[in-house]
Design a protein around this motif. Structure first.
Motif, short mmCIF file in Angstrom:
data_model
loop_
_atom_site.label_atom_id
_atom_site.label_comp_id
_atom_site.label_asym_id
_atom_site.label_seq_id
_atom_site.Cartn_x
_atom_site.Cartn_y
_atom_site.Cartn_z
N PRO A 130 19.91 -3.50 -25.20
CA PRO A 130 21.33 -3.38 -25.55
C PRO A 130 22.15 -2.49 -24.63
CG PRO A 130 20.00 -3.26 -27.51
CD PRO A 130 19.05 -3.25 -26.34
N SER A 131 21.59 -1.41 -24.16
CA SER A 131 22.36 -0.50 -23.31
C SER A 131 22.72 -1.13 -21.97
CB SER A 131 21.59 0.80 -23.09
OG SER A 131 20.40 0.53 -22.36
N CYS A 144 23.72 -4.38 -21.71
CA CYS A 144 24.64 -5.50 -21.94
C CYS A 144 26.02 -5.16 -21.39
CB CYS A 144 24.73 -5.81 -23.44
SG CYS A 144 23.20 -6.50 -24.08
N ALA A 151 28.28 -3.02 -23.61
CA ALA A 151 27.74 -1.77 -24.16
C ALA A 151 28.60 -0.58 -23.75
CB ALA A 151 26.31 -1.55 -23.67
N VAL A 192 24.47 -0.16 -30.56
CA VAL A 192 24.95 -1.51 -30.83
C VAL A 192 25.24 -1.62 -32.32
CG1 VAL A 192 24.33 -3.96 -30.79
CG2 VAL A 192 23.63 -2.46 -28.92
N CYS A 212 23.04 -8.83 -27.16
CA CYS A 212 24.42 -8.53 -26.79
C CYS A 212 25.40 -9.18 -27.75
CB CYS A 212 24.71 -9.03 -25.38
SG CYS A 212 23.77 -8.19 -24.11
#
Length: 131
Positions: free
Chosen positions: A90-91, A93, A96, A102, A112
């Motif tokens: 996630p970091s 994406c 982000a 998230v 994402c």
């Protein structure tokens, strides 16, 4: 609170089932003189590993107890070391925000969120395949 309790119960039950399957596979491999698996079922990631990574990520996000799952967590750690998995977290994406987790609601593609890219970052592009 009830939703989290429900989630914890079913995620933990599923991971315990996978732990049992991995233990059976490890015993079979040992009996056949085959080295232990690095990933869920062998030395290369499989669909099981691709499904495991987001399951563990979300279990950690919702603070599910992951103690007592050594094979599951070893497979997850092996996957987490793969560059493709690191690029897909996630970091990484495009939408982000550093230091902001998230959100737990809303539509998602993989990890994402959809339609929330940073200005100028372009459209969402899925990460490269793990294998």
């Amino acid at each position: 609170a009830a939703k989290n309790q429900w989630y914890h119960h079913w995620v933990r039950m599923g991971l315990e089932g996978l732990e049992g399957m991995l233990a059976q596979d490890a015993a079979r491999r040992d009996a056949e003189g085959i080295a232990a698996s690095r990933y869920c079922f062998g030395d290369s990631p499989t669909l099981a590993d691709c499904c495991l990574v987001p399951q563990i990520f979300n279990a950690q996000r919702f603070q599910v107890d992951l103690a007592g799952l050594p094979r599951v967590m070893a497979a997850f750690e092996a996957c987490a070391a793969l560059p493709a998995v690191q690029r897909a977290q996630p970091s990484q994406c495009p939408d982000a925000t550093p230091g902001v987790p998230v959100p737990m609601d809303g539509p998602q593609i993989g990890w994402c969120r959809t339609g929330l890219s940073r200005p100028g970052s372009g459209p969402f592009v899925p990460p490269a395949a793990v294998v």
